[in-house]
Scaffold this motif. Structure first.
Motif, mmCIF file in Angstrom:
data_model
loop_
_atom_site.group_PDB
_atom_site.id
_atom_site.type_symbol
_atom_site.label_atom_id
_atom_site.label_comp_id
_atom_site.label_asym_id
_atom_site.label_seq_id
_atom_site.Cartn_x
_atom_site.Cartn_y
_atom_site.Cartn_z
ATOM 1 N N VAL A 624 -13.345 -8.180 -5.016
ATOM 2 C CA VAL A 624 -14.416 -7.269 -5.463
ATOM 3 C C VAL A 624 -15.600 -7.794 -6.030
ATOM 4 C CG1 VAL A 624 -14.742 -5.393 -6.924
ATOM 5 C CG2 VAL A 624 -12.559 -5.499 -6.049
ATOM 6 N N ARG A 625 -15.555 -8.938 -6.702
ATOM 7 C CA ARG A 625 -16.899 -9.575 -7.193
ATOM 8 C C ARG A 625 -17.584 -10.213 -6.118
ATOM 9 N NH1 ARG A 625 -13.817 -11.230 -12.037
ATOM 10 N NH2 ARG A 625 -13.070 -13.077 -10.922
ATOM 11 N N SER A 626 -16.890 -10.702 -4.872
ATOM 12 C CA SER A 626 -17.465 -11.313 -3.935
ATOM 13 C C SER A 626 -18.248 -10.295 -3.027
ATOM 14 C CB SER A 626 -16.605 -12.322 -3.207
ATOM 15 O OG SER A 626 -15.637 -11.962 -2.587
ATOM 16 N N GLY A 627 -17.691 -9.101 -3.124
ATOM 17 C CA GLY A 627 -18.327 -8.002 -2.260
ATOM 18 C C GLY A 627 -17.469 -7.550 -1.278
ATOM 19 N N ASP A 628 -16.111 -7.771 -1.217
ATOM 20 C CA ASP A 628 -15.161 -7.402 -0.306
ATOM 21 C C ASP A 628 -15.142 -5.589 -0.939
ATOM 22 O OD1 ASP A 628 -13.451 -6.879 1.577
ATOM 23 O OD2 ASP A 628 -12.190 -8.346 0.981
ATOM 24 N N ARG A 629 -14.446 -4.941 -0.107
ATOM 25 C CA ARG A 629 -14.328 -3.630 -0.444
ATOM 26 C C ARG A 629 -12.618 -3.111 0.052
ATOM 27 N NH1 ARG A 629 -16.485 -1.145 3.310
ATOM 28 N NH2 ARG A 629 -14.870 -0.815 4.657
ATOM 29 N N VAL A 630 -11.917 -2.731 -1.157
ATOM 30 C CA VAL A 630 -10.531 -2.751 -0.897
ATOM 31 C C VAL A 630 -10.405 -1.104 -0.140
ATOM 32 C CG1 VAL A 630 -8.309 -2.584 -1.891
ATOM 33 C CG2 VAL A 630 -9.941 -4.227 -2.775
ATOM 34 N N ASP A 631 -10.035 -0.959 0.743
ATOM 35 C CA ASP A 631 -9.591 0.197 1.357
ATOM 36 C C ASP A 631 -8.091 0.753 1.283
ATOM 37 O OD1 ASP A 631 -12.112 0.344 2.735
ATOM 38 O OD2 ASP A 631 -11.353 -1.130 4.548
ATOM 39 N N ARG A 632 -7.081 -0.015 1.035
ATOM 40 C CA ARG A 632 -5.748 0.472 0.922
ATOM 41 C C ARG A 632 -4.996 -0.822 0.311
ATOM 42 N NH1 ARG A 632 -3.586 1.309 5.875
ATOM 43 N NH2 ARG A 632 -1.638 0.287 5.785
ATOM 44 N N ILE A 633 -4.042 -0.155 -0.503
ATOM 45 C CA ILE A 633 -3.135 -1.112 -1.204
ATOM 46 C C ILE A 633 -1.956 -0.781 -1.081
ATOM 47 C CG2 ILE A 633 -2.223 -2.255 -3.429
ATOM 48 C CD1 ILE A 633 -5.124 -1.925 -4.495
ATOM 49 N N ASP A 634 -0.805 -1.121 -0.444
ATOM 50 C CA ASP A 634 0.518 -1.079 -0.273
ATOM 51 C C ASP A 634 1.428 -2.013 -1.132
ATOM 52 O OD1 ASP A 634 0.102 1.245 1.347
ATOM 53 O OD2 ASP A 634 0.213 0.005 3.072
ATOM 54 N N ALA A 635 2.350 -1.506 -1.868
ATOM 55 C CA ALA A 635 3.071 -2.742 -2.716
ATOM 56 C C ALA A 635 4.370 -2.368 -3.060
ATOM 57 C CB ALA A 635 2.173 -2.777 -4.014
ATOM 58 N N VAL A 636 5.078 -3.434 -3.451
ATOM 59 C CA VAL A 636 6.547 -3.031 -4.114
ATOM 60 C C VAL A 636 6.176 -3.748 -5.236
ATOM 61 C CG1 VAL A 636 8.807 -3.605 -4.300
ATOM 62 C CG2 VAL A 636 7.931 -2.695 -1.937
ATOM 63 N N ILE A 684 0.174 0.181 -10.329
ATOM 64 C CA ILE A 684 -0.709 0.872 -9.338
ATOM 65 C C ILE A 684 -2.087 1.424 -9.907
ATOM 66 C CG2 ILE A 684 0.197 3.345 -8.998
ATOM 67 C CD1 ILE A 684 -1.031 0.661 -6.180
ATOM 68 N N LEU A 685 -1.975 1.913 -11.177
ATOM 69 C CA LEU A 685 -3.024 2.510 -11.766
ATOM 70 C C LEU A 685 -4.124 1.399 -12.145
ATOM 71 C CD1 LEU A 685 -4.853 4.874 -13.406
ATOM 72 C CD2 LEU A 685 -3.354 4.337 -15.143
ATOM 73 N N ILE A 686 -3.507 0.310 -12.622
ATOM 74 C CA ILE A 686 -4.258 -0.885 -13.054
ATOM 75 C C ILE A 686 -5.094 -1.358 -11.838
ATOM 76 C CG2 ILE A 686 -4.109 -3.172 -14.066
ATOM 77 C CD1 ILE A 686 -1.791 -2.277 -15.787
ATOM 78 N N LEU A 687 -4.176 -1.635 -10.643
ATOM 79 C CA LEU A 687 -4.763 -2.012 -9.505
ATOM 80 C C LEU A 687 -6.021 -1.222 -9.169
ATOM 81 C CD1 LEU A 687 -1.790 -3.263 -7.312
ATOM 82 C CD2 LEU A 687 -3.508 -4.857 -8.750
ATOM 83 N N LYS A 744 13.321 1.182 -0.487
ATOM 84 C CA LYS A 744 12.137 0.512 -1.489
ATOM 85 C C LYS A 744 11.402 1.322 -1.815
ATOM 86 C CE LYS A 744 13.383 -3.768 0.432
ATOM 87 N NZ LYS A 744 14.137 -4.713 -0.533
ATOM 88 N N PHE A 745 11.015 1.143 -3.455
ATOM 89 C CA PHE A 745 10.236 2.045 -4.113
ATOM 90 C C PHE A 745 8.950 1.398 -3.998
ATOM 91 C CE2 PHE A 745 8.296 4.098 -7.712
ATOM 92 C CZ PHE A 745 9.034 5.010 -7.990
ATOM 93 N N VAL A 746 7.844 2.297 -3.116
ATOM 94 C CA VAL A 746 6.584 1.745 -2.900
ATOM 95 C C VAL A 746 5.696 2.563 -3.833
ATOM 96 C CG1 VAL A 746 5.288 1.515 -0.873
ATOM 97 C CG2 VAL A 746 7.887 1.111 -0.524
ATOM 98 N N ALA A 747 4.419 1.659 -3.837
ATOM 99 C CA ALA A 747 3.195 2.355 -4.465
ATOM 100 C C ALA A 747 2.414 2.079 -3.301
ATOM 101 C CB ALA A 747 3.041 1.512 -5.846
ATOM 102 N N SER A 748 1.420 3.137 -3.536
ATOM 103 C CA SER A 748 0.103 3.019 -2.446
ATOM 104 C C SER A 748 -1.078 3.435 -3.340
ATOM 105 C CB SER A 748 0.436 3.427 -1.151
ATOM 106 O OG SER A 748 0.511 4.879 -1.389
ATOM 107 N N PHE A 749 -2.268 3.084 -2.539
ATOM 108 C CA PHE A 749 -3.569 3.574 -3.007
ATOM 109 C C PHE A 749 -4.590 3.545 -1.820
ATOM 110 C CE2 PHE A 749 -7.930 2.378 -4.619
ATOM 111 C CZ PHE A 749 -8.106 3.296 -5.211
ATOM 112 N N SER A 750 -4.891 4.676 -1.542
ATOM 113 C CA SER A 750 -6.018 4.866 -0.657
ATOM 114 C C SER A 750 -6.846 6.146 -0.555
ATOM 115 C CB SER A 750 -5.305 4.901 0.725
ATOM 116 O OG SER A 750 -5.965 4.980 1.869
#
Length: 815
Positions: A624-636, A684-687, A744-750
């Motif tokens: 984030v600090r280097s200018g990238d943009r996060v479009d989606r996070i998928d995670a266990v 996922i909230l923290i991320l 699998k218990f999956v978390a996602s942010f998009s």
């Protein structure tokens, strides 16, 4: 010729006087020697107190004088053989009777004049020097005892007389010519005016006496013998790793002396500097130590930019401000005249280029008089509103960097103020002379010890950096962290130059604090022997200690502990937390903690909030600090749930697998936080927040697989309900198996939305081959649009979580 001066600690007892005599005998083969002696340690203060008590009408002065007499008579009896004691005992007794007569007169008059006080305190040096002379005489050592009052001529400014250098030089040279001897013994501190009335040279006057003797007789060297092995890089009472300065220039020594380094007193340097006489600072109690050499020039190759750090405590700032000062000549002159009229010394001066304000530092004892004097001097302008009444700030101190070579090293000021700022030391005022030999900063008195330690670490302790830890929570994770700290303590000191000290530890029942550090091999006993746990008291002790590079470590899941972070951050104490509550609280709480860390120039690290020991938050922040943009996070994100579903195959009860996970330390203390999805929601909230999203827990969709009845009651009730609903869990497993999938218990942010829930994962899915308690996070970003950046590994367990906390602690030391 050489001149040796011995301070009060060097002649405080007969045993110490023997050490002095041994040093004199060792030096006797080096030509003519003049020896200047202070009063026995504490005697001058006792004589001043006697005079003041007598003036106040208190007969307690008699007890003090009796103590002084006993000390000197005991010294005679210890130093001199019985057969030769009588004459000297009689002489000492006569002097003590004279002191008593003086005090009796003061008692009757109810007045202690400066002249009388000078006469009274002169007995201290007179007695000590005569006793040493008597001891030498009993050993048949050739020498002459010379009365300094006959050799040093001053004006009649009693208490701090000004020396007539011309007359003094003539008197000393005439005396040495008339009474040639290999050894001269002289009392320090005392002199006389033109009428032969006793005067004194001010506190530290014995040093000054020695310098006058050296300069007048053109000595080859002046040695000042005291109870330390030279001038130190900082006050050793405050800085445990302060070291002796081997060589220092006259100017540097004067600066350090002025700013609190009382090994030598500022007036001492001037006569020998004018004559180019080198000065050695030596230790009476360690005579073989090399000491410190003070001379004109010091080889640049042997010098760093900073030679020492010193301080002046108990000072105050007076600020004079107002538009009526701008462009008006003579304002500063009037200010200093007003202070000079009250005999108030100015320690420090600073003025803004706008001329709108001028600030001066004075001793705390002079603060009120100074304010009144300046307000009176500018009463006309204050009355018109052109200048504001003086603003007075007290309970301050000056911390100074001193070094001739600072002017040729850019960035010294930046390092100084950067180091102070990183440790939360607020600088109230700054002064730097044009010569750049001294950079002074005004700080709060409560911060002065911390400031000196911070600066000493920044400029002298290249060997290591010290980190002071306060650890709350000593359960599974906390106890593993303590093991890891102990295991790595030596390695970090040797290879990373980082000294870890655990200052405080606490669990829910007990706490232990030790400002010198808790033994990591015996911390359980220290905790057991500590006090009952009081979180507020624990936090206040951390704040009160005010140690440099302090870090508070929270290994709990306690909301109450999370609520104290702000009190720590505002004291510039870094916070390392595996406790998720603070960062998953309402967004303003999270935002405020991040702001406080920035505002108070400290650190708030919580890497273990998401992936235990996995590096998840750090890489995300870097992107984030280097200018990238996060479009989606998928995670266990739950090692617990991954462990449970990797081990549940409906052949044994679901409740049994969950209990196994808890027993092996993979779950939260209340497993429902894991199985109900709350823990994953927090992660996922923290991320999402670290990506820049302003979200709260209620904004996250939770597709829970748990029957509602399981989430009520106690933890044991929870296990009973799990067993009762075994068919439900077996059905979930069987359905996925029939579809050729696993759970699998999956978390996602998009697109600004987040959700968590149980999913059936097919063999071609990236999460299918996720075993044991492993976690995985996939970041799809502007730079990783097709093939995500993936972080994968163990996401639960006390060892890996403790290692993640440990890594954050190391980061706190490096940032």
């Amino acid at each position: 010729m050489q001149v040796l001066k011995f301070g009060g600690s060097s002649v405080a007892t007969a045993e110490n006087m023997e050490k002095v005599i041994a040093i004199l005998l060792a030096a006797s083969g080096s030509g003519t020697t003049a020896v200047v002696l202070s009063a026995m340690g504490g005697v001058t203060d006792a004589l001043i107190s006697s005079g003041k008590l007598a003036a106040a009408g208190s007969e307690q002065y008699k007890q003090l004088l009796q103590t002084i007499e006993t000390r000197h008579l005991d010294a005679v009896r210890s130093l001199i053989p019985v057969a030769r004691q009588s004459a000297l005992l009689s002489w000492v007794k006569q002097r003590c009777n004279e002191m008593e007569s003086l005090c009796e007169g003061v008692f009757l008059l109810g007045e202690l004049s400066p002249r009388t006080l000078d006469r009274l305190v002169s007995y201290g040096e007179w007695l000590s020097s005569f006793i040493v002379s008597g001891a030498l005489q009993s050993r048949e050592v050739p020498h002459v005892w010379a009365d300094s009052r006959q050799l040093i001529r001053t004006d009649s400014s009693f208490g701090n007389a000004k020396v007539d250098m011309t007359a003094t030089r003539e008197l000393m040279n005439a005396y040495v010519k008339e009474y040639p001897a290999p050894l001269y013994i002289l009392p320090g501190f005392v002199a006389s005016d033109a009428r032969q009335v006793t005067t004194t040279l001010g506190r530290g006057g014995s040093d000054y006496t020695a310098a006058l003797v050296a300069a007048s007789l053109q000595a080859d060297v002046l040695e000042i013998w005291t109870d330390v092995s030279g001038m130190m890089t900082a006050d050793p009472r405050w800085v445990s790793h302060a070291r002796v300065i081997d060589r220092i220039s006259y100017q540097e020594a004067m600066e350090l002396s002025h700013f609190g380094a009382k090994v030598v007193y500022p007036p001492t340097i001037q006569p020998v500097m004018d004559s180019g006489i080198p000065v050695w600072i030596k230790n009476t109690f360690a005579p073989k130590d090399p000491g410190t050499l003070i001379e004109h020039e010091v080889n640049e190759d042997r010098k760093g930019p900073v030679r020492g750090i010193s301080s002046i405590n108990d000072m105050a700032l007076l600020s004079l401000e107002g538009s009526g000062m701008v462009g008006v000549p003579g304002v500063a002159s009037r200010l200093f005249q007003a202070l000079a009229a009250q005999s108030i010394n100015v320690i420090l001066i600073t003025q803004g280029s706008s001329e709108f304000s001028i600030c001066v530092g004075v001793a705390g004892a002079d603060a009120e008089n100074a304010r009144e004097a300046v307000n009176a001097a500018f009463s006309y302008e204050i009355g018109k509103g052109a200048i504001q009444p003086v603003r007075l700030e007290t309970h301050l101190a000056v911390v100074a960097l001193v070094g001739d070579n600072m002017k040729s090293h850019p960035g010294i000021s930046g390092r100084m103020f950067g180091a102070l700022g990183r440790n939360g030391v607020n600088v109230r005022a700054i002064a730097q002379g044009a010569s750049e030999k001294n950079i002074s900063s005004v700080v709060a008195s409560e911060d002065v010890k911390k400031a000196v330690n911070v600066l000493h670490e920044a400029f002298f302790e290249t060997a290591y950096k010290q980190l002071n830890l306060y650890i709350v929570g000593l359960g599974n994770v906390g106890s593993k962290l303590m093991e890891q700290l102990k295991q790595q303590q030596y390695y970090l000191l040797k290879h990373v130059r980082l000294q870890l000290r655990v200052i405080g530890i606490a669990n829910s029942r007990q706490m232990a604090l030790n400002e010198q550090g808790i033994d990591l091999g015996n911390w359980q006993q220290a905790l057991q022997e500590g006090a009952p746990m009081d979180l507020d008291a624990f936090v206040e002790e951390a704040r009160r200690h005010n140690l440099r590079n302090s870090v508070f470590v929270d290994n709990t899941a306690s909301e109450r502990v999370a609520l104290v972070y702000d009190r720590l951050l505002t004291r510039s104490i870094a916070v390392v937390a595996c406790n998720k509550i603070a960062c998953s609280s309402k967004y303003p709480v999270y935002q405020r903690l991040k702001f406080l860390a920035r505002d108070y120039n400290t650190n708030f690290f919580f890497e273990t909030n998401v992936g235990a020991g996995l590096p998840v938050i750090g890489p995300l922040s870097d992107m984030v600090r280097s200018g990238d943009r996060v479009d989606r996070i998928d995670a266990v994100l739950s090692g617990t749930l991954n462990f449970v579903f990797n081990n549940y195959d409906a052949t044994r009860p679901f409740a049994e697998v969950v209990r196994q996970a808890q027993e092996e330390g993979y779950t939260e203390p209340d497993p429902r936080l894991d199985l109900g999805g709350t823990d994953v929601m927090r992660k996922i909230l923290i991320l999402a927040r670290e990506c820049g999203a302003e979200m709260d827990m209620e904004d996250i969709t939770n597709n829970s697989f748990m029957p509602e009845s399981c989430m009520k009651g106690s933890v044991e009730d929870f296990y009973k309900e799990l067993a009762r609903h075994e068919a439900h869990f077996a059905g979930l497993y069987q359905k996925a198996k029939d579809n050729g999938r696993i759970l699998k218990f999956v978390a996602s942010f998009s697109e600004g939305k987040a959700q968590v829930g149980l999913q059936e994962v097919s063999p071609e899915h990236g999460f299918y081959h996720l075993y044991g308690k492993d976690n995985v996070v996939q970041f799809y970003t502007k730079r990783y649009p097709q093939q995500p950046l993936m972080v994968k590994g163990a996401g639960a367990g006390a060892d890996v979580t403790a290692s993640g906390v440990f890594a954050d602690i190391i980061r706190a030391a490096r940032v």
